[in-house]
Design an enzyme around this catalytic site. Structure first.
Site, PDB file in Angstrom:
ATOM      1  CG  HIS A   1       6.242  -0.295   4.950  1.00  0.00           C
ATOM      2  ND1 HIS A   1       6.912   0.823   5.407  1.00  0.00           N
ATOM      3  CD2 HIS A   1       5.937  -0.028   3.649  1.00  0.00           C
ATOM      4  CE1 HIS A   1       7.002   1.711   4.429  1.00  0.00           C
ATOM      5  NE2 HIS A   1       6.417   1.213   3.349  1.00  0.00           N
ATOM      6  CD  GLU A   2       5.338  -2.850   1.050  1.00  0.00           C
ATOM      7  OE1 GLU A   2       4.494  -2.298   0.309  1.00  0.00           O
ATOM      8  OE2 GLU A   2       6.457  -2.362   1.259  1.00  0.00           O
TER       9      GLU A   2
ATOM     10  CG  HIS B   1       1.639   1.042   1.130  1.00  0.00           C
ATOM     11  ND1 HIS B   1       1.629   2.400   0.879  1.00  0.00           N
ATOM     12  CD2 HIS B   1       2.940   0.704   1.287  1.00  0.00           C
ATOM     13  CE1 HIS B   1       2.863   2.865   0.884  1.00  0.00           C
ATOM     14  NE2 HIS B   1       3.684   1.859   1.139  1.00  0.00           N
TER      15      HIS B   1
END
Length: 195
Positions: A162-163, A166
């Site tokens: 998820h990170e 980004h």
């Protein structure tokens, strides 16, 4: 530490830019950013401090979420399926995912994000059940950077991915699907959930 007002929200172009590699040794600005990310995930895991600082709890936060398009993030995930409840607390610099499992996974309750204030309905895929990543980690106890290979699976692997997204300008909402949209041959548990 960053506060809610510092977090860039969905719709801001910064979240869609691909982040640049971080130069080492860290500049003062990059160090301060990474330290702020790290402090955020540590403090946001403690209920009393969440109330004191009026912040949203989060298990991860990436530099683009505070307006810095650099390849850094911090995560503070706990593997509750592990008997020891291992904590995966890292300040990560220049990560590269070098291996991904064929086995896919998802969070049954869906994912959330500090940059997305709206309610979302759907499951995020694809997330690989296990990943191997090479990166640099800043150790705030020793004030040293070390290059490591991380092998993560399950929940910590999901948080990392998820990170990591980004850093490439991808939000979890870009990868959201309803149960009916998913291939039951790839995600057989989804088919069972529909019945």
């Amino acid at each position: 530490m960053y506060l809610n007002k510092d977090i860039v929200k969905e719709g801001n172009q910064i979240l869609r830019n691909k982040s640049a590699k971080v130069s080492l040794p860290l500049s003062n600005a990059d160090f301060n950013c990474l330290k702020g990310l790290y402090e955020y995930v540590v403090i946001s895991s403690m209920d009393d401090l969440v109330k004191q600082y009026d912040i949203r709890p989060g298990v991860g936060i990436a530099a683009p979420q505070v307006g810095v398009n650099k390849r850094m993030f911090s995560m503070n995930a706990v593997d509750f399926l592990d008997e020891k409840q291992t904590r995966y607390l890292f300040a990560i610099i220049n990560p590269t995912i070098v291996q991904k499992s064929k086995e896919m996974t998802y969070l049954p309750g869906g994912e959330g994000c500090l940059s997305v204030d709206r309610s979302t309905d759907g499951l995020v895929t694809p997330r690989h059940y296990a990943i191997t990543a090479k990166c640099s980690i800043y150790d705030f106890n020793t004030n040293k950077i070390k290059t490591v290979t991380l092998k993560l699976e399950g929940y910590p692997a999901i948080v990392f991915q998820h990170e990591y997204d980004h850093l490439d300008g991808i939000l979890y909402t870009d990868k959201m699907y309803t149960l009916k949209e998913l291939d039951p041959n790839v995600f057989p548990l989804y088919e069972e959930a529909e019945e």
